[in-house]
Scaffold this motif. Structure first.
Motif: not given
Length: 329
Positions: A7, A91, A233
């Motif tokens: 993040t 993300d 991610v």
């Protein structure tokens, strides 16, 4: 739909696209809440058909319950997808999946990526929707003529689970996305029916699972298209975990399992014997969806066919209750 290190690192590196033109605030929030994707809301018609006949089975009280439950689920799902967009933006997966390398995805459907909405506003919207859903579920339960314990537990799990889908504990980031999509659709059918009748008969259980299969079967095609962003991610969708061939086989197995559920339910008497024939148009459309996606390689068009399959399936399930009542089954 789509840990703290990702993040903090991914989002600052991405530059959101500039908005094409000013958009009204309500339209932006409608896009954030994906109000144009109404397929989860169609479950209310299956429940309504199941309790409508005979005519005295639907009262003003149960009608109000269904109405309140419908608004509650709209609020809850808007919260779910808004939280999902926040996570996908932070993300970087949404920026990858809706960037210039993916021209078939409309970036305006992602207001955060498009730069037309900020994260704080998106979060305020998500939490407002979540709280409204909680209050409305309480009202629906208060209206319920029957309150078996499993319906109360189901409402609590439905509400809490929706908020944790891609936010909080991020259920969909731990390998449970596909199961979750079916469970969500299942709950949206069986819970209001249980509050109205106090029961969960086999035929409704089968239809609730079939209803959950609808969003699953356009979701897995979305995941196939979004595999690069999900892999980047660490979001472990089946498409991201398997090879292209493995993913194609997985989706083929899902398509077959859906048909077998209908066929077996008809064969053993859980569903009327004619239910498999009634659902055949949806089954054939499902086959067309697979061939379009994995024989012709047009995944996004196959995804759109998935919406048609779901909507046709819902219409046929509604018709099944009318037919069952007419035939005395």
């Amino acid at each position: 739909m789509t840990d703290e290190t990702l993040t903090r690192t991914a989002a600052p590196e991405a530059t959101p696209a500039a908005p094409a033109r000013p958009v009204g605030r309500l339209r932006l929030y409608a896009r954030l809440g994906k109000l144009d994707v109404y397929d989860y809301y169609l479950g209310v018609f299956v429940v309504l058909a199941a309790v409508l006949l005979p005519a005295d089975a639907l009262t003003a009280r149960t009608g109000a319950l269904l109405g309140v439950f419908l608004v509650a689920q709209v609020c809850l799902l808007m919260a779910l997808v808004a939280f999902d967009d926040v996570t996908g933006y932070r993300d970087g997966s949404d920026i990858t999946n809706y960037g210039p390398d993916h021209p078939l995805r409309n970036v305006q459907r992602k207001p955060l990526v498009a730069g037309t909405l900020t994260v704080p506003r998106a979060l305020r919207f998500a939490w407002s929707c979540a709280l409204a859903a909680l209050l409305l579920f309480a009202v629906a339960y208060a209206l319920a003529p029957h309150r078996p314990t499993w319906t109360a537990a189901g409402l609590a799990v439905l509400w809490a689970g929706a908020l944790q889908y891609s936010y909080g504990i991020k259920i969909s980031y731990h390998g449970f996305q596909e199961i979750y999509l079916v469970a969500l659709g299942f709950a949206l059918v069986i819970l209001p029916y249980g509050m109205i009748t106090g029961e969960a008969p086999g035929f409704l259980l089968v239809q609730a699972v079939l209803f959950g299969f609808g969003p699953l079967m356009f979701g897995v095609y979305s995941n196939t298209n979004d595999v690069d962003g999900d892999r980047s991610v660490g979001r472990p969708t089946v498409a991201a975990l398997l090879s292209e061939r493995g993913n194609a086989r997985f989706i083929a197995c899902l398509s077959l399992a859906e048909f077998l559920l209908i066929a077996v339910a008809s064969a053993v008497g859980v569903a009327p014997w004619w239910f498999v024939a009634l659902m055949l148009p949806a089954s054939l459309l499902r086959l067309r969806q697979y061939l379009l996606g994995f024989r012709k390689g047009d995944i996004m068009r196959a995804r759109r066919v998935g919406f048609a399959v779901h909507r046709v399936g819902v219409a046929l399930m509604v018709a099944s209750h009318v037919l069952a009542w007419g035939l005395g089954r």
